[in-house]
Design an enzyme around this catalytic site. Sequence first.
Site, PDB file in Angstrom:
ATOM      1  N   ASP A   1      -8.523  -5.101  -5.691  1.00 44.25           N
ATOM      2  CA  ASP A   1      -8.043  -4.107  -4.738  1.00 44.25           C
ATOM      3  C   ASP A   1      -8.718  -2.763  -5.019  1.00 44.25           C
ATOM      4  OD1 ASP A   1      -6.642  -2.421  -3.079  1.00 44.25           O
ATOM      5  OD2 ASP A   1      -4.700  -2.704  -4.059  1.00 44.25           O
TER       6      ASP A   1
ATOM      7  N   SER B   1       0.838  -1.198   0.000  1.00 40.17           N
ATOM      8  CA  SER B   1       0.000   0.000   0.000  1.00 40.17           C
ATOM      9  C   SER B   1       0.880   1.257   0.000  1.00 40.17           C
ATOM     10  CB  SER B   1      -0.963  -0.027   1.188  1.00 40.17           C
ATOM     11  OG  SER B   1      -2.000   0.913   1.004  1.00 40.17           O
TER      12      SER B   1
END
Length: 542
Positions: free
Chosen positions: A461, A199
């Site tokens: 995602d 991330s």
Amino acid sequence: MLFPVAYLLLTSLISLSGPVTARLPDGRLNANHPPLPIVPKVTELQAGDIGPVTDVNGTEIPPYNTIYYFDQLIDHNDPSKGTFKVRYWTTWEYYKPGGPIILMTPGEVNAEAYWGYLTNRTINGQISKQENGATIVVEHRFYGLSNPYPDLSVKSFEVHTLDQAIEDFDYFARNVKLPFPGGDQVGPDKAPWIFVGGSYSGALASWLKVAKPDTFYAAYSSSGVVQAFENLWRYFEPIREHMPANCSVDVQVVIEHVDQVLSRTNTTAIDQLKDLFGLEVLSHLDDVAGALRNDLWSWQSLQPWSGPNTTFYQFCNALEVRDGASAPASGWGLEHALSAWGNYFKTVTLPATCGDIDIETCLGTYNPDDRSWTDTSIDNNFRSWFWTVCREFGWYQGGAPWGPTLVSRLIQPIYTERQCTLMFREAFSQPPVPDTLRTDLKYHGWYVQEDRLFFANGHQDPWRDATISAETQHFVGTPRQPIEISNGFHCSDLRVSGRIDPTVAAVQDKALASFKTWLAGWPKYEQELKLAVGGTPQAHGQ
């Protein structure tokens, strides 16, 4: 600057007393703030997995959760300001002299619960096991107890920048004396360093390769949000595309109705809608519209191993299962979906989201005196994250500007930017537009081209469109900079439990093969290993 002993004592007292601001059950300060894109914890580990740990020679070494401290520069532009204590965790259970040093940070969170990333339950540990490396987890500045100053004020945040964070990891790699035999002789000139992140820290993996290629020989970026931009409305597109079709259709229909009602002047209809969702006490309509995102944000916590009985699918079942029958792909339509969502939000979502906190404090974003804006005590990761979001990253999550949308179009970037002025009023006299252009130009964003940089992303995602696998882009990987995408979610490939999905397993296998090839090409690495096993050393550079 506080002396180190006094500083550690102060941070310990603050940690024991806890933050002043009341947190929501999920840790947020306000339920109209998006959940942070933090790296998932290694939840498979149990208390007994902490230790004892043994190295390759069978010698017992410290347990995984042992905390070490490193003296980091407060300001890399002015070393005269002194240093502060950064916490880190490390293990050398697989290490052999000449092996790689694998560094990871969980990013925007207290790192104390992330020692699991030292183990072979993660891609970090798998690389370490394969290549006889040592693993490290480092706490990011201004998160947890790794703070240059004893508060999170705007004044302290003068050294809370992406540039300073980049310099932190470079300085750490070049100066740390790791607590194992020979650990003072493993700098980047003597051993290959690998940065692993997910991330935001996955973006750091890419940005560090751009900024510090001589420090980090290779890097692994999982769901790395490499491209900063103000409006990340596409956060909800993977959700819309991959959630059950009937649920997607009905959510869109309800949101269209919500926007029609809230955009008009019929106060009776507005009050009826607010009451339907249990939001009658909210006086600002954008807070009402924004609150409904909570049922969609639960998608971010999904993983291939999550199973069907998750919060997100309970929400969809509430909308789409009626009298024991599931709706067709076209959904049940507005009348049923609106009533069902309202009932679910009022009876399930609000209690779970707000707990004992009143609705206005939980979801309202206009009260300038709310402690969620003014509390500057340390270990408040949302405040630290919000500072960089407001100034450098953006990624604001609202309604689509056109086409189908799961989120009200009343929620646009200005909704969050207005909140930046409330939280950091000493810095912003008006809503700030984050300087994403500088971030992307300096660290190359989507257009990065670096050797030995592995990108791993997931089709499902919600952060996908900030990664190099964004559907609006069409980048192709190379053997030197692979780009692999699985059917996973956010950072699914960081943990070996993700291998339950064969597409995630395939990405991890390709990564391990890439690192094996790359590390074989590091001259000093190859030389040291030959010496370690009693072979003939190879001349440097051959």
